[in-house]
Motif scaffolding. Structure first.
Motif, PDB file in Angstrom:
ATOM      1  N   ILE A  68       0.985   4.711  -6.845  1.00 33.81           N
ATOM      2  CA  ILE A  68       1.337   3.777  -5.775  1.00 33.81           C
ATOM      3  C   ILE A  68       1.137   4.352  -4.386  1.00 33.81           C
ATOM      4  N   SER A 128      -4.816   3.463  -1.879  1.00 31.32           N
ATOM      5  CA  SER A 128      -4.114   2.663  -0.874  1.00 31.32           C
ATOM      6  C   SER A 128      -4.976   2.433   0.350  1.00 31.32           C
ATOM      7  N   ALA A 188       0.844  -1.194   0.000  1.00 35.84           N
ATOM      8  CA  ALA A 188       0.000   0.000   0.000  1.00 35.84           C
ATOM      9  C   ALA A 188       0.882   1.248   0.000  1.00 35.84           C
TER      10      ALA A 188
END
Ligand code: NA
Ligand code: NA
Ligand code: NA
Lengths: 125, 372, 372, 125, 372, 125
Positions: free
Chosen positions: C319, C357, C138
């Motif tokens: 990301i 995330s 995450a």
């Protein structure tokens, strides 16, 4: 119910009685304390001096150098004043209530910022 | 592999959602809207509103983060008391010390407490809940939380919400009452402000003396008055500037944010959406009105007794709601006559109201505990 | 008098010291060196490193100060959540709101979570630990701590250390992957920024709406998304500046310092120096790489679909690792062409990655709890 | 193991599916919200005024006094601007991401402070 | 309805008040007066004094707010340790690093600990209490609180009050002793300050190295030295300015305020007004004097050994009481000779005294635990 | 009692012995560490530059415009210096102990603020 209401009335009577009693006591206490004579202090002298430095510039400056020095002095004094004030600017709204002695004069000035339906941002409680 | 178990786990957000949750989320949005659009007490209404939304999405005070905050700050009383340290550090008692007779107005503004208490008893509330409803009339958040969490924690949410919501609506509530109960002639009364400077030593001694006296008279109010006066002592002593600043800033901000969120998180649909809550909100409103009426009436009485030297409007500041009520009365007087400057007198009465509210809250607590 | 007892007491510092302690102290020194010399995430690596040193000198989370902090901030989840309030108050969602399609990149950047999870299962980890290892992917500290402390607190130390260490090494990890997977032509793609101003009301409503939707979809992510969005609401509402500042400064600083120290203090030699830890660190590294690869590939896909209007580099920002990943992609594009300014797009994708995330972490938690 | 792996693959499928679903939903939501028309606000007027005061000094100043007044005004304006900016200077790194509208122009300026292997000191998370 | 019950409840503030409470309130007022009028350590004496007043009005550490603070900050040791983080962030070890031999003075200033311990044994105190009384001679608040709360929490109040009160009276205690024990010729000795700049890397490594060494030598002192050095590392690393500032401001302010209040709140009349307390206060005073005498004597010894290159006054700084003792010695030297500038040397010895006090405290704790 | 006193004497002997040992060790350690050579750094260049800007004004300014520009520059530089210093002004008392190298010169200046019986307000511990 009526037993409870009696209790309620009793609490009301005693409660309000004691509240008035307590604040009467505080009145007396404050009247006594406030009667204590004020000693004069002379700590306030420094800031006005700096403000004078700002207000000082007279037109009859003779010569460029003197002029320059005055300008720089004024600038520095101003900057210092601002620097000195900046922490107070950070102070929260509720504490602005302190310079009472200016009374009436303030009245005119503060009238711009109407407060009726609005309070300053971020006052905490 | 158990798909149904998995499905239940994934969809639990929707499956546990009730219409009550929806209503409370809407209520939370209203509080946030009041905070953002109207700027009514935003530092409290916004966290309370957001907390109410979260509580109805599953983040209650029964587990996780909000349980931790509830245990750490509400059960221990630390949040309201820490807020009081900060409030104390923001109060200037000089106007009150210069006009001690204003103290009486701080007593008159507490009638709403008992009015609401009696009405609550008539409506069938037990004594501990009736007293907690009454304390909405103290018109002071920390006092309301402190007293209610000791007497009737089961109604903490509606009591606190009523206290803070109405406090944020003070202008809406008080101005009509002020105009109704005072004549234009009364509102035009000017007051001299004998610019009597107060001895610095007196200003420092005042919070200590008040703490001792009030703690002896109303020991249950001791934590409230002690923290309020501690903050004031930090401010006025002049030697602990860094502690005073911390109390006025970081400490009060952190406590306010977490208090608001946690109070909001107690507002779950199941527990909040009851007829009782509506009654409490209604009684709380009446408490505010009765406070204001009583304060104005006492102001008129003082005006008569002093031969017209007192503007009755400042009676409305005795209700507490510091510092909004004080500013409001000054504003109403100015609207009538632009040159009528009664702010100092109003703030004097307002700080007296703050003291009166704390004392009244403590006495109410003691008397109720002595009864039940 | 018992001299031997006395000697034991005095020399216990040396007698209980093991070579594992020595190794971990060295590891702590490496983290501090990265923080001080390379300035990689110093606010976290320095406290973690110092905590690791202390843990191996006897100050573990089993007693004293660090037990108190562990119980107060990790068990209650307060430290990561308070940090999220501060992070939320630092995020500006306007770039994302101006380019909503960037949201998809925030989903693509989560593949590493599941890649690492599957690899961990293949390597023999039980499901709860595998999921905790996956959450390193995450690439968000508070999410990793929150999920791991619920699923597998026994591996909290290596998971957290991996998450923060690799996050601090983001430039070292991402730049080679970026250059390998994109052509120079792709990196040169310019993107128009339709300077569409976003309505202030929308910016205020956004955190509330996201909280409600995500809390319903992934209730286990509720505390994470709620605190992140609370911080953002404090920031954007504009009426609670003092709370927003406190969240961005004192609150996040205090929570970060104590979180780092406490996480570090869990890194005792005996528990940390195992083969398992090495595997976790390795899998965590793969999770970072898979995230970046998946993000870039999705960026390339969007580039193709839009007919070359998207620079694939911004895929690497999905990301999370806010705000470093966003800045990094913009920097790489600028290195290729000094006039190519894609920072706004990159930050849009990066904030989407932050949201993705948190959502992915919450879903992972729910799914794993539904399985075991 | 294979049972566990099956579970893992299931979690992966459902997990990634729901993440994409959630962010697709957010996309739609944001597209809808962003389509709401912007109301113009005129709150930004004050600061530019002060900046004008700084930029103002024209060369054709006639006379010493005028010159001096200008110098002082500029100094004070500058100091005030700085004072006003200082709290923002204290704002943490992450929040600097807001003045997007300046886009390209900023690009040139920010190119000095290379960020590749280094992030600003003290950014917290 | 039970009127008598009601009357008891209302009048309990007066009925439970004892003459001991009155005396302790007077003591609290004296502490506040010292803080406000003399500005002796006001950030601590003012909260302690106010806490003492409150404790004797019913707000003890046995219930409510102060119990919460006592459990959260004293039992967990967090308050003194957090204060140490802040103190560490305020210490500059460069003067000491430039003149390492000053370290010895930091050992000599600890004799008072053992002098007081032996006297306490002679007066009949049990070993654990005697050691706690001795730790007053460490002349360092957090050390005294840390050690005493582990060895003899029952005398925490008098020990802490003695430590802080005498620390605030340092000038009154030390100056006469200095003038008595040194000749004018000695006080006139000038010292060269070889302006040897210290490598920045050394300044950063120093707190880490000291933490490791001291934690191995005296593991019981680990939390104290670790937090002190953590603060110093935050300061000197230069990369976590925001953590360093938070430690030096908000964190230390909050901990100091609550520590002072809580310590004050342990000073109830019933427990404090005993002959034992008087003995403890007297022994604590002797500890201060013995520390100063030993420090000066060691300073004279070093002066002789170095052939008159050391001004014995700086021996008095080895007692800790950072940073007052250091400033004081420099001031006394300057009074004798306006051009004699020994402040740097004095601060070097003073920081050594800070280290020595923590080490001595930890050793005392270990030795006493090994005996009983 | 005598048993207890023996214990006390033992603690005293061991305790003081170990304290001296520990600080001797620290002495050695510090002597070793301090012997590491200092690398010169040139980060300090910026501030003096600004100070020069303040000190710069020469009297022989030729023409009004030049004069004005200088005045403004000085003012801005001063304000910036003050702004840069203001955070340090907020720093607590204990940390003022760092600019040792000024030694003797400081001696004269600091002598005004006597510290004997008084310590600066708000120093925390
Ligand atoms: Na009231
Ligand atoms: Na991610
Ligand atoms: Na000492």
């Amino acid at each position: 119910m009526s037993e409870l209401l009696n209790q309620g009335l009793l609490i009301t009577a005693i409660g309000m009685g004691l509240v008035f009693l307590a604040l009467l006591l505080l009145w007396g206490l404050m009247a006594f304390m406030a009667s204590i004579k004020v000693k004069e202090k002379s700590e306030v002298a420094e800031v006005p001096a700096a403000e004078e430095a700002v207000a000082e510039p007279q037109p009859e400056a003779n010569g460029n150098r003197a002029l320059f020095v005055r300008a720089a002095a004024a600038a520095v004094a101003t900057a210092m004043l601002l620097a000195r004030r900046s922490p107070k600017a950070a102070r929260p709204a509720g504490s602005a209530v302190s310079s009472w002695q200016t009374s009436k004069r303030t009245s005119q000035m503060s009238s711009n910022q109407s407060i009726t339906y609005r309070k300053p941002r971020g006052s905490a409680r | 592999m158990d798909f149904s178990q998995l499905f239940i786990e994934i969809s639990k957000g929707f499956s546990t959602f009730t219409w009550q949750n929806g209503v409370m989320i809407a209520a939370g949005l209203v509080l946030i809207a009041l905070a953002v659009l109207k700027e009514y007490e935003p530092v409290l209404l916004l966290p309370i509103g957001f907390g109410a939304i979260l509580a109805n999405l599953g983040m209650t005070t029964e587990h996780g983060m909000f349980k931790a905050l509830y245990d750490a700050g509400i059960v221990t009383e630390l949040f309201p008391l820490v807020i009081f340290i900060g409030v104390g550090a923001m109060i200037d008692f000089r106007p009150l010390l210069a006009m001690p007779k204003m103290a009486l107005l701080g007593a008159a503004g507490q009638f709403g407490i008992y009015g609401a208490l009696l009405l609550a008893i008539l409506l069938g509330f037990p004594l501990n809940q009736a007293a907690s409803i009454g304390v909405i009339g103290a018109i002071d958040g920390p006092t309301a939380i402190f007293v209610t969490s000791k007497l009737a924690p089961e109604i903490l949410a509606p009591v606190t919400v009523a206290a803070y919501s109405y406090m944020s609506l003070i202008p809406v509530i008080q101005i009509p009452v002020m105009k109704l109960l005072t004549t234009r002639k009364e509102r035009l009364i000017r007051m001299d402000y004998a610019a009597k400077p107060v001895n610095d030593g007196v200003v420092i001694a005042f919070p200590i003396v008040v703490t001792v006296i009030v703690s002896l008279l109303a020991p249950d109010a001791a934590p409230l008055i002690a923290t309020l006066m501690l903050g004031n002592l930090l401010r006025e002593s002049g030697v602990v500037e860094r502690l005073s600043k911390t109390a006025q800033n970081e400490l009060i901000n952190i406590a306010t944010l977490f208090l608001g969120l946690t109070i909001g998180a107690t507002m779950t649909g199941a527990s909040f959406l009851t007829g009782k809550t509506l009654l409490i909100l209604g009684l709380g409103f009446l408490a505010f009105v009765i406070d204001t009426v009583a304060g104005l009436m006492f102001g008129k009485l003082m005006s008569v007794v002093t031969g017209g030297k007192i503007n009755p409007l400042i009676g409305a500041c005795g209700i507490s709601a510091f510092p909004m009520a004080g500013r409001l009365a000054a504003q109403v007087a100015k609207e009538e006559d632009f040159d009528n400057f009664i702010l100092m007198h109003a703030m004097g009465a307002n700080t007296a109201g703050q003291l009166g509210s704390v004392i009244a809250g403590g006495l109410l607590l003691a008397l109720t505990l002595g009864m039940v």
